[in-house]
Motif scaffolding. Structure first.
Motif, PDB file in Angstrom:
ATOM      1  N   PHE A 187     -76.669  41.635 -63.168  1.00 35.06           N
ATOM      2  CA  PHE A 187     -76.676  40.837 -61.939  1.00 35.06           C
ATOM      3  C   PHE A 187     -77.075  41.729 -60.768  1.00 35.06           C
ATOM      4  O   PHE A 187     -77.160  42.945 -60.890  1.00 35.06           O
ATOM      5  CB  PHE A 187     -75.297  40.220 -61.689  1.00 35.06           C
ATOM      6  CG  PHE A 187     -74.185  41.225 -61.566  1.00 35.06           C
ATOM      7  CD1 PHE A 187     -73.792  41.697 -60.328  1.00 35.06           C
ATOM      8  CD2 PHE A 187     -73.523  41.690 -62.698  1.00 35.06           C
ATOM      9  CE1 PHE A 187     -72.774  42.627 -60.209  1.00 35.06           C
ATOM     10  CE2 PHE A 187     -72.500  42.617 -62.597  1.00 35.06           C
ATOM     11  CZ  PHE A 187     -72.122  43.094 -61.348  1.00 35.06           C
ATOM     12  N   ALA A 194     -78.710  36.470 -59.059  1.00 38.04           N
ATOM     13  CA  ALA A 194     -79.590  36.787 -60.190  1.00 38.04           C
ATOM     14  C   ALA A 194     -78.818  37.185 -61.442  1.00 38.04           C
ATOM     15  O   ALA A 194     -79.263  38.047 -62.205  1.00 38.04           O
ATOM     16  CB  ALA A 194     -80.596  37.871 -59.803  1.00 38.04           C
ATOM     17  N   ASN A 251     -77.641  37.130 -65.135  1.00 37.89           N
ATOM     18  CA  ASN A 251     -78.213  36.691 -66.409  1.00 37.89           C
ATOM     19  C   ASN A 251     -77.418  37.328 -67.545  1.00 37.89           C
ATOM     20  O   ASN A 251     -76.336  37.862 -67.313  1.00 37.89           O
ATOM     21  CB  ASN A 251     -79.711  37.037 -66.486  1.00 37.89           C
ATOM     22  CG  ASN A 251     -79.973  38.522 -66.346  1.00 37.89           C
ATOM     23  OD1 ASN A 251     -79.221  39.349 -66.859  1.00 37.89           O
ATOM     24  ND2 ASN A 251     -81.038  38.868 -65.651  1.00 37.89           N
ATOM     25  N   MET A 252     -77.943  37.317 -68.745  1.00 35.44           N
ATOM     26  CA  MET A 252     -77.206  37.816 -69.910  1.00 35.44           C
ATOM     27  C   MET A 252     -77.067  39.345 -69.924  1.00 35.44           C
ATOM     28  O   MET A 252     -76.239  39.881 -70.637  1.00 35.44           O
ATOM     29  CB  MET A 252     -77.881  37.357 -71.205  1.00 35.44           C
ATOM     30  CG  MET A 252     -77.876  35.851 -71.390  1.00 35.44           C
ATOM     31  SD  MET A 252     -76.217  35.141 -71.396  1.00 35.44           S
ATOM     32  CE  MET A 252     -75.590  35.783 -72.931  1.00 35.44           C
ATOM     33  N   THR A 253     -77.859  40.081 -69.124  1.00 30.59           N
ATOM     34  CA  THR A 253     -77.801  41.544 -69.157  1.00 30.59           C
ATOM     35  C   THR A 253     -77.233  42.171 -67.892  1.00 30.59           C
ATOM     36  O   THR A 253     -76.858  43.341 -67.907  1.00 30.59           O
ATOM     37  CB  THR A 253     -79.201  42.141 -69.412  1.00 30.59           C
ATOM     38  OG1 THR A 253     -80.084  41.730 -68.373  1.00 30.59           O
ATOM     39  CG2 THR A 253     -79.742  41.687 -70.764  1.00 30.59           C
TER      40      THR A 253
END
Length: 135
Positions: free
Chosen positions: A97, A91, A93-95
């Motif tokens: 995991f 999972a 993403n840009m912010t």
């Protein structure tokens, strides 16, 4: 880790497992010698640190007992030396995991969502620095 009874098992210098009780007064530290105020300030106090899964298997810690001759041992303070999660990353993403680790003993398993450290923070000193420690 037994969050129901507030007990952690810590390996001693001989590699033997020693049960240590965590009380409402146990202080948790992540030492930062370069900053005297931060170094002397606990990151948490009490059993919530265990039930929130902020301390997991694999963290390296030093325990100071209220009374080293007592049975069971009760931790006065727990100094987290290293806090390395190990597992499967998903999972992302840009912010942040998710890190998931499964052990032979299911009670030691964890799944934790981690934010990336801010690009404006010095390496190892961000909002989630306590997410990278060891038991």
């Amino acid at each position: 880790m037994d969050t129901t009874n507030d007990v952690i098992n810590v390996l001693n210098e001989s590699g033997e497992s020693v049960p240590v009780s965590v009380s409402a007064n146990t202080q948790f530290f992540f030492r930062t010698p370069a900053n005297a105020i931060a170094d002397a300030t606990p990151i948490a106090v009490g059993t919530t640190f265990l039930t929130d899964a902020d301390l997991v298997r694999g963290f390296k810690v030093h325990v100071s007992a209220v009374d080293p001759l007592a049975t069971p041992l009760v931790a006065q303070s727990i100094d987290i030396e290293t806090a390395a999660y190990s597992g499967v990353i998903s999972a992302a993403n840009m912010t942040g995991f998710t890190d998931t680790r499964s052990y032979r003993t299911a009670a030691d398993d964890y799944m934790v969502n981690l934010d990336y450290i801010s690009s404006t923070s010095a390496n190892g000193a961000g909002r989630n620095w306590h997410r990278h420690h060891g038991v």
